[in-house]
Design a protein around this motif. Structure first.
Motif, mmCIF file in Angstrom:
data_model
loop_
_atom_site.group_PDB
_atom_site.id
_atom_site.type_symbol
_atom_site.label_atom_id
_atom_site.label_comp_id
_atom_site.label_asym_id
_atom_site.label_seq_id
_atom_site.Cartn_x
_atom_site.Cartn_y
_atom_site.Cartn_z
ATOM 1 N N ASN A 52 -8.521 4.577 17.505
ATOM 2 C CA ASN A 52 -8.639 5.454 16.338
ATOM 3 C C ASN A 52 -8.392 4.662 15.051
ATOM 4 N N MET A 53 -9.236 4.866 14.063
ATOM 5 C CA MET A 53 -9.130 4.189 12.785
ATOM 6 C C MET A 53 -8.795 5.199 11.695
ATOM 7 N N THR A 54 -7.788 4.870 10.885
ATOM 8 C CA THR A 54 -7.371 5.737 9.791
ATOM 9 C C THR A 54 -7.702 5.069 8.468
ATOM 10 N N ARG A 55 -8.528 5.735 7.654
ATOM 11 C CA ARG A 55 -8.895 5.162 6.357
ATOM 12 C C ARG A 55 -7.668 5.085 5.456
ATOM 13 N N LEU A 56 -7.453 3.902 4.876
ATOM 14 C CA LEU A 56 -6.350 3.711 3.945
ATOM 15 C C LEU A 56 -6.821 3.773 2.500
ATOM 16 N N GLU A 57 -7.857 2.983 2.182
ATOM 17 C CA GLU A 57 -8.327 2.979 0.797
ATOM 18 C C GLU A 57 -9.687 2.292 0.720
ATOM 19 N N LEU A 103 0.836 -1.187 0.000
ATOM 20 C CA LEU A 103 0.000 0.000 0.000
ATOM 21 C C LEU A 103 0.875 1.241 0.000
ATOM 22 N N THR A 104 0.460 2.217 -0.782
ATOM 23 C CA THR A 104 1.254 3.433 -0.875
ATOM 24 C C THR A 104 1.031 4.363 0.310
ATOM 25 N N ASN A 105 -0.038 4.154 1.047
ATOM 26 C CA ASN A 105 -0.291 5.017 2.192
ATOM 27 C C ASN A 105 0.865 4.947 3.170
ATOM 28 N N LYS A 106 1.287 6.099 3.676
ATOM 29 C CA LYS A 106 2.445 6.150 4.563
ATOM 30 C C LYS A 106 2.241 5.362 5.840
ATOM 31 N N GLN A 158 0.493 -4.887 12.558
ATOM 32 C CA GLN A 158 -0.464 -3.832 12.280
ATOM 33 C C GLN A 158 -1.858 -4.435 12.158
ATOM 34 N N LEU A 159 -2.815 -3.893 12.901
ATOM 35 C CA LEU A 159 -4.185 -4.384 12.890
ATOM 36 C C LEU A 159 -4.986 -3.555 11.898
ATOM 37 N N LEU A 160 -5.665 -4.228 10.989
ATOM 38 C CA LEU A 160 -6.442 -3.569 9.943
ATOM 39 C C LEU A 160 -7.897 -4.007 10.025
ATOM 40 N N ALA A 161 -8.789 -3.059 9.790
ATOM 41 C CA ALA A 161 -10.223 -3.336 9.794
ATOM 42 C C ALA A 161 -10.791 -3.083 8.409
ATOM 43 N N PHE A 162 -11.922 -3.739 8.114
ATOM 44 C CA PHE A 162 -12.591 -3.563 6.831
ATOM 45 C C PHE A 162 -14.081 -3.412 7.071
ATOM 46 N N GLY A 163 -14.681 -2.388 6.496
ATOM 47 C CA GLY A 163 -16.110 -2.159 6.642
ATOM 48 C C GLY A 163 -16.454 -0.729 6.291
ATOM 49 N N CYS A 164 -17.639 -0.305 6.700
ATOM 50 C CA CYS A 164 -18.049 1.080 6.475
ATOM 51 C C CYS A 164 -18.974 1.522 7.599
ATOM 52 N N ASN A 169 -17.291 0.250 1.455
ATOM 53 C CA ASN A 169 -16.362 -0.390 2.379
ATOM 54 C C ASN A 169 -14.948 0.118 2.133
ATOM 55 N N ALA A 170 -14.154 0.143 3.178
ATOM 56 C CA ALA A 170 -12.768 0.586 3.057
ATOM 57 C C ALA A 170 -11.906 -0.171 4.057
ATOM 58 N N VAL A 171 -10.597 -0.143 3.827
ATOM 59 C CA VAL A 171 -9.618 -0.720 4.745
ATOM 60 C C VAL A 171 -9.111 0.391 5.655
ATOM 61 N N TYR A 172 -9.057 0.104 6.945
ATOM 62 C CA TYR A 172 -8.623 1.078 7.948
ATOM 63 C C TYR A 172 -7.481 0.516 8.770
ATOM 64 N N ASN A 173 -6.555 1.376 9.162
ATOM 65 C CA ASN A 173 -5.537 1.026 10.136
ATOM 66 C C ASN A 173 -6.080 1.364 11.529
ATOM 67 N N ILE A 174 -5.837 0.470 12.511
ATOM 68 C CA ILE A 174 -6.356 0.663 13.864
ATOM 69 C C ILE A 174 -5.211 0.925 14.830
ATOM 70 N N ASP A 175 -5.348 1.955 15.635
ATOM 71 C CA ASP A 175 -4.458 2.166 16.768
ATOM 72 C C ASP A 175 -5.036 1.354 17.931
ATOM 73 N N LYS A 176 -4.311 0.320 18.361
ATOM 74 C CA LYS A 176 -4.846 -0.599 19.363
ATOM 75 C C LYS A 176 -5.108 0.069 20.702
ATOM 76 N N LYS A 177 -4.332 1.083 21.039
ATOM 77 C CA LYS A 177 -4.485 1.721 22.346
ATOM 78 C C LYS A 177 -5.670 2.680 22.396
ATOM 79 N N SER A 178 -5.829 3.484 21.348
ATOM 80 C CA SER A 178 -6.871 4.505 21.361
ATOM 81 C C SER A 178 -8.155 4.089 20.650
#
Length: 311
Positions: free
Chosen positions: A294-299, A26-29, A270-276, A283-292
């Protein structure tokens, strides 16, 4: 542009690794530290009908309580399973000389990859007043393609949230078809399709548990779905006395309100989630911060289920 493959041809590609060879990182940083991460998605598409055939009698069937089900305005003619690449948009259509692997009004309720790289999909018919209960079946996309009927479920139960574990097993979650608890973690025999309960990992059976992911450190993760769709991330562990609720999931400060289609963990943890979010497709793939939480949309990703490709 899609490419049609026979079951045998597709199985050979899976084992050779060429089906996913074009999946670049994935190109996302956010995922820059995981250059080997390969995400594959599975969905379905209608098989074109013969234009010279006599038209079918039209009918309409809709199952709004099953988000992965297929709504159609004509008699079912079958559906093709479709694999898609997240990063390149390339498509592989799985066909068997015109014979569909999926029927209309069936749901894709589980998808994972085994340790050897074989992709596995769970398919369950939607039950209607005109149709008897049919067990979930597993389709192994290897060489040859193998289909197993899952045994050990009662008429009201459904297998979903498949996970190919790091030690080579196939496990899953069993619950009622309406999504209500109790939920049971089960081991699935790769030769027979028979299920048996797993007691090494404790899950909250009185909660609406969905999804399974395993990280390299041996910890498992799942999600809890609240009454209004609010979703919490939960850590599970081997012989862990009780589950650990880590955080409520959220995006841009707003609570996630629609459960998850999938939860996966990369080789670097890295924990990733999928849904909307509810009423906010696609639907999109999200990166999850396990502590907080917070989900960051990737694509965005126009598929029904995702898995991490191996091998």
């Amino acid at each position: 542009m899609g490419y049609k493959l026979s079951r045998r041809q597709f199985g050979q590609l899976v084992l050779a690794g060429t089906v996913v060879s074009g999946f670049s990182y994935l190109t996302n940083k956010v995922l820059a530290t995981t250059p080997t991460l390969n995400i594959v998605g599975i969905g379905s598409t209608s098989i074109p009908t013969d234009p010279t055939a006599i038209p079918e009698v039209k009918k309409t069937e809709s199952y709004p309580n099953h988000p992965n089900s297929v709504t159609t305005d004509m008699n079912p003619v079958g559906l093709e399973l479709v694999l898609r690449s997240l990063t390149t948009g390339s498509t592989q259509v799985i066909a068997d000389n015109g014979t569909p692997l999926l029927e209309a009004n069936e749901i894709l309720n589980g998808f994972t990859s085994l340790k050897d790289g074989t992709l596995v999909v769970a398919i369950t018919p939607v039950i209607t007043s005109r149709r008897k209960a049919i067990p979930t079946r597993l389709t192994f996309l290897g060489t040859p393609v193998k289909t197993l009927t899952v045994s050990g479920l009662n008429e009201n139960q459904q297998l979903g949230s498949l996970l190919g574990t790091n030690d080579g097993r196939l496990i899953g979650l069993v619950g009622n078809k309406n999504g209500t608890p109790p939920i049971t973690l089960v081991d699935i025999d790769l030769q027979t399709g028979a299920i048996s309960p797993l007691s090494q990992i404790t899950i909250p059976k009185d909660e609406r548990v969905r999804n399974l992911a395993e990280c390299p450190d041996g910890n498992f993760y799942t999600s809890l779905l609240g009454r209004h769709g609010e979703t919490s991330l939960v850590q599970l562990g081997l012989n862990q006395e009780k589950p650990i609720v880590l955080a409520q999931l959220k995006v841009d400060g707003q609570a996630w309100n629609n459960g998850l289609q999938n939860l996966v963990c990369s080789g670097t943890g890295q924990l990733l989630a999928f849904g909307c979010m509810r009423y906010r497709p696609p639907n999109a793939v999200y990166n999850i911060d396990k502590k907080s939480g917070n989900m960051t949309r990737l694509e965005n990703f126009d598929v029904t289920q995702i898995a991490l490709a191996r091998g």
